[in-house]
Design an enzyme around this catalytic site. Structure first.
Site, mmCIF file in Angstrom:
data_model
loop_
_atom_site.group_PDB
_atom_site.id
_atom_site.type_symbol
_atom_site.label_atom_id
_atom_site.label_comp_id
_atom_site.label_asym_id
_atom_site.label_seq_id
_atom_site.Cartn_x
_atom_site.Cartn_y
_atom_site.Cartn_z
ATOM 1 N N LYS A 21 50.559 45.397 46.598
ATOM 2 C CA LYS A 21 50.114 44.094 47.099
ATOM 3 C C LYS A 21 50.893 42.964 46.419
ATOM 4 O O LYS A 21 51.396 42.052 47.078
ATOM 5 C CB LYS A 21 48.601 43.973 46.818
ATOM 6 C CG LYS A 21 47.950 42.692 47.233
ATOM 7 C CD LYS A 21 46.446 42.885 47.347
ATOM 8 C CE LYS A 21 45.682 42.654 46.048
ATOM 9 N NZ LYS A 21 45.609 41.251 45.639
ATOM 10 N N SER A 22 51.007 43.028 45.110
ATOM 11 C CA SER A 22 51.698 41.954 44.372
ATOM 12 C C SER A 22 53.147 41.825 44.832
ATOM 13 O O SER A 22 53.648 40.713 45.061
ATOM 14 C CB SER A 22 51.691 42.256 42.871
ATOM 15 O OG SER A 22 50.395 42.168 42.365
ATOM 16 N N ARG A 26 55.355 38.709 47.138
ATOM 17 C CA ARG A 26 56.553 38.072 46.589
ATOM 18 C C ARG A 26 57.759 38.275 47.502
ATOM 19 O O ARG A 26 58.531 37.328 47.742
ATOM 20 C CB ARG A 26 56.829 38.627 45.185
ATOM 21 C CG ARG A 26 55.834 38.080 44.149
ATOM 22 C CD ARG A 26 55.678 39.030 42.994
ATOM 23 N NE ARG A 26 54.917 38.465 41.881
ATOM 24 C CZ ARG A 26 53.575 38.509 41.785
ATOM 25 N NH1 ARG A 26 52.861 39.047 42.749
ATOM 26 N NH2 ARG A 26 52.966 37.994 40.725
ATOM 27 N N ARG A 121 37.093 29.983 43.851
ATOM 28 C CA ARG A 121 37.976 30.373 42.744
ATOM 29 C C ARG A 121 38.776 29.177 42.221
ATOM 30 O O ARG A 121 39.200 28.309 42.979
ATOM 31 C CB ARG A 121 38.882 31.522 43.197
ATOM 32 C CG ARG A 121 38.015 32.743 43.540
ATOM 33 C CD ARG A 121 38.813 33.933 43.927
ATOM 34 N NE ARG A 121 39.642 34.409 42.830
ATOM 35 C CZ ARG A 121 40.565 35.367 42.959
ATOM 36 N NH1 ARG A 121 40.782 35.921 44.128
ATOM 37 N NH2 ARG A 121 41.255 35.756 41.923
ATOM 38 N N SER A 165 48.402 34.555 33.384
ATOM 39 C CA SER A 165 48.216 34.769 34.819
ATOM 40 C C SER A 165 49.569 34.853 35.510
ATOM 41 O O SER A 165 50.356 33.904 35.488
ATOM 42 C CB SER A 165 47.406 33.619 35.429
ATOM 43 O OG SER A 165 47.563 33.628 36.836
ATOM 44 N N GLN A 167 49.926 35.011 38.659
ATOM 45 C CA GLN A 167 49.902 34.143 39.842
ATOM 46 C C GLN A 167 50.356 32.736 39.469
ATOM 47 O O GLN A 167 51.124 32.103 40.197
ATOM 48 C CB GLN A 167 48.497 34.100 40.440
ATOM 49 C CG GLN A 167 48.085 35.426 41.068
ATOM 50 C CD GLN A 167 46.656 35.428 41.571
ATOM 51 O OE1 GLN A 167 45.892 34.500 41.306
ATOM 52 N NE2 GLN A 167 46.293 36.468 42.300
ATOM 53 N N ASP A 313 42.748 44.388 36.901
ATOM 54 C CA ASP A 313 42.329 44.809 38.244
ATOM 55 C C ASP A 313 41.691 46.200 38.244
ATOM 56 O O ASP A 313 41.000 46.569 39.195
ATOM 57 C CB ASP A 313 43.529 44.817 39.202
ATOM 58 C CG ASP A 313 43.999 43.401 39.543
ATOM 59 O OD1 ASP A 313 43.229 42.439 39.319
ATOM 60 O OD2 ASP A 313 45.137 43.253 40.022
ATOM 61 N N ARG A 386 37.909 45.775 45.427
ATOM 62 C CA ARG A 386 37.975 46.716 44.294
ATOM 63 C C ARG A 386 36.587 47.235 43.909
ATOM 64 O O ARG A 386 36.447 48.338 43.380
ATOM 65 C CB ARG A 386 38.674 46.069 43.101
ATOM 66 C CG ARG A 386 40.125 45.704 43.425
ATOM 67 C CD ARG A 386 41.007 45.568 42.208
ATOM 68 N NE ARG A 386 42.203 44.793 42.501
ATOM 69 C CZ ARG A 386 43.276 45.261 43.127
ATOM 70 N NH1 ARG A 386 43.332 46.507 43.534
ATOM 71 N NH2 ARG A 386 44.313 44.474 43.354
HETATM 72 C C1 S3P Z 1 48.284 39.170 40.621
HETATM 73 C C2 S3P Z 1 47.924 38.750 39.372
HETATM 74 C C3 S3P Z 1 46.590 38.966 38.814
HETATM 75 C C4 S3P Z 1 45.845 40.058 39.573
HETATM 76 C C5 S3P Z 1 45.910 39.876 41.065
HETATM 77 C C6 S3P Z 1 47.357 39.894 41.521
HETATM 78 C C7 S3P Z 1 49.648 38.895 41.092
HETATM 79 O O1 S3P Z 1 45.838 37.765 38.917
HETATM 80 O O2 S3P Z 1 44.490 40.099 39.163
HETATM 81 O O3 S3P Z 1 45.211 40.925 41.718
HETATM 82 O O4 S3P Z 1 50.087 39.486 42.095
HETATM 83 O O5 S3P Z 1 50.348 38.090 40.450
HETATM 84 P P1 S3P Z 1 45.955 36.569 37.818
HETATM 85 O O6 S3P Z 1 47.297 35.969 37.920
HETATM 86 O O7 S3P Z 1 44.843 35.621 38.214
HETATM 87 O O8 S3P Z 1 45.719 37.210 36.488
#
Ligand code: S3P
Length: 426
Positions: A21-22, A26, A121, A165, A167, A313, A386
């Site tokens: 997913k991550s 990107r 959030r 983080s 993200q 996660d 999850r």
């Molecule tokens: C992610 C970063 C994590 C993770 C999320 C995906 C990402 O979050 O929990 O499922 O793809 O960069 P945070 O950046 O809030 O830690």
């Protein structure tokens, strides 16, 4: 419709998982602002990554989907067009937080919103650095979606992240692509580095020295042909399930094993899991391998400090494993769990309780004593993918049949989860 899950006597088979997913988010975002058409194979089938594609389409990017392959017709750094509608991030924190880095640098305004969970959030973690770069953003109550992002020209920044983080790091680095000069992000702890790897693949000048990451602004990004590795965070459910259920032997092929994600494997092995990595290879800068896991006696352990961030996660499903382990599981320093898709400390504790498992809750974690039995029960995903999948795994090891309310939440990252589970469970 609620899903019923029966206890399993063993798990057996060879499986492949949807794309990470991550990494999918990107690749899609970078492909959109690169020059030319990128082809991405094994793109995540989850609703979250579909939200990213939908938002990019609203911004004038042509996207073709064929099975799990997507082609993204990139229009270059300055090729996005104003959307006539509110961009819909759905349930996806990654979509809203990372895409906002790009949106904040556009000469047009955008509005981006999400579902009820996403609307609760916190967004000030991206607003603060973006505003320091010159962005202008309005949020509900100053911190929640929807975000109104006004046109702006950004300047580069040297930013120390207050929370670890990936993200937020990604958001600032993507914004940095639009600023003249070098943008630097300093991380308190190393977080997943898929953005750094993907930026390099698409041709950006990026420099990584430990926890200090710098990107040169205004690069020319080039389209790429890429394959997304299987999602290790999805593999986590099967690794735990096979560890829990006696006589299980499972092979999971083509899983992403990036060291900033694979703390999960080291942790599982350290608490007694029987796990091997086969055929480790590199795919566009990302390590990929096949995993073999067999049932094992799990000792239990402690997740705290950096490990809590690295496993954030996976903690819901590890809490399930902890209950069946010999010494149990303690989780500390994981207050971030409270601001995920649900308050995962509360939702994990609630469902463990419904299965007759005792648990102690802390503001920043929980303690699950070991040697406990799961009773078949009715539990709830609370709309969190999850949580749905973690408790489906618990149900495999329970004394009777279980029912999951709102099981479809799993499709946020893994629409085929129950089908694959049913294929390997005996
Ligand atoms: C992610 C970063 C994590 C993770 C999320 C995906 C990402 O979050 O929990 O499922 O793809 O960069 P945070 O950046 O809030 O830690």
């Amino acid at each position: 419709m609620p899903a019923r899950i029966s206890p399993a006597t063993r798990l057996q088979g060879t499986i492949r998982l949807p794309g990470d997913k991550s990494i999918s988010h990107r690749y899609a975002m970078l492909a959109a602002i690169a020059e030319g058409t990128s082809h991405i194979r094994n793109y995540s089938t989850g609703a979250d990554c579909a939200s990213t594609l939908g938002a990019l389409e609203s911004l004038g990017i042509r996207i073709e989907r064929e099975g799990t392959s997507v082609s993204v017709a990139g229009r270059g750094l300055d090729g996005l067009r104003e959307s006539s509608t509110t961009l819909d991030a759905g349930n996806s924190g990654s979509t809203i937080r990372m895409l906002s880095g790009i949106l904040a640098a556009q000469p047009f305004a955008s509005r981006i919103a999400g579902d009820e969970s996403l609307s609760r959030r916190p967004m000030e973690r991206i607003m603060r650095p973006l505003e320091a770069m010159g962005a202008s953003i309005t949020a509900r109550e100053g911190r929640f979606p929807p975000l109104e992002i006004h046109p702006a020209e950004l300047r580069s920044i040297d930013y120390t992240l207050p929370v670890a983080s990936a993200q937020v790091k990604t958001c600032v680095l993507l914004a940095g692509l639009y600023a003249r000069g070098v943008t630097t992000v300093r991380e308190p702890l190393r977080t997943r580095d898929h953005t750094e790897i993907a930026l390099r693949e698409f041709g950006a000048a990026i420099d990584v020295r430990g926890r200090v990451i710098s990107v040169q602004g205004r690069p020319r990004l080039e389209a790429r042909d890429l394959e997304v590795p299987g999602d290790l965070s999805s593999a986590a459910f099967f690794l735990v399930a096979a560890s829990l259920v006696p006589d299980s032997v499972l092979r999971i092929e083509g899983v992403g094993l990036n060291p900033t994600r694979s703390a999960l494997l080291d942790f599982l092995v350290s608490i007694g899991a029987d796990l091997d990595i086969r055929d480790l290879r590199m795919q566009a800068g990302e390590p990929v391998g096949d995993l073999e896991v067999r049932h094992a006696r799990i000792r239990g352990g402690v997740i705290e400090k950096e490990l809590a961030a690295a496993l954030i996660d996976e903690i819901p499903v590890l809490a399930v494993l902890g209950a069946a382990s010999e010494e149990g599981l303690v989780v500390r320093d994981a207050a971030e769990l409270r601001v995920k898709e649900t308050d995962r400390i509360a939702t994990v504790a609630e469902n463990l309780g419904r299965m007759g498992v005792s648990v102690e809750v802390f503001p920043d974690g929980l303690r699950v004593p070991g040697r406990q039995r799961f009773h078949g029960a009715e539990f709830d995903s609370f709309g969190d993918h999850r949580i749905a999948m973690a408790f489906a795994v618990a149900a495999l090891a329970a004394s009777g049949e279980s029912t999951i309310l709102a099981p479809e939440a799993a499709s946020v990252s893994f629409p085929d989860f129950y089908r694959i589970l049913a294929e390997i469970a005996q």
